[in-house]
Design a protein around this motif. Structure first.
Motif, PDB file in Angstrom:
ATOM      1  N   LEU A  22      28.851 -98.575  14.648  1.00  0.00           N
ATOM      2  CA  LEU A  22      30.271 -98.841  14.625  1.00  0.00           C
ATOM      3  C   LEU A  22      31.292 -99.331  15.961  1.00  0.00           C
ATOM      4  N   PHE A  26      32.398-102.488  17.108  1.00  0.00           N
ATOM      5  CA  PHE A  26      33.803-103.272  16.507  1.00  0.00           C
ATOM      6  C   PHE A  26      33.982-103.884  18.662  1.00  0.00           C
ATOM      7  N   CYS A  68      31.519-103.673   9.895  1.00  0.00           N
ATOM      8  CA  CYS A  68      32.171-102.849  10.227  1.00  0.00           C
ATOM      9  C   CYS A  68      33.064-102.332   8.731  1.00  0.00           C
TER      10      CYS A  68
END
Length: 81
Positions: A22, A26, A68
């Motif tokens: 994640l 990002f 995400c």
């Protein structure tokens, strides 16, 4: 008290992998939005080259952010269900 160390290790490993994934997604999204197209020298500044990210980088960044958000929504679903 009896602790299932194998299950605890499994949860730790999956949590670490998902967290790294994640954060990586990002970060790719942020990098995609921060890419700037180099304006050719002497060229007039237009809206498409006024410092914004190229279309492919922006689309990829939005895809990363969507992934995400989907991962976070799935995590919330798993907690609530």
């Amino acid at each position: 008290m009896n602790i299932d160390w194998a299950a605890l290790g499994s949860v730790f490993g999956v949590s670490l992998a998902v967290t790294v994934a994640l954060v990586g997604l990002f970060t790719l999204g942020i990098v995609g939005l921060s890419k700037r197209e180099a304006a050719p020298s002497g060229a007039a500044s237009t809206a498409s080259t006024a410092g914004g990210p190229p279309v492919a980088a922006r689309t990829g960044a939005y895809a990363c952010f969507a992934l995400c958000a989907a991962a976070v929504a799935y995590g919330i679903y798993l907690i609530v269900a």
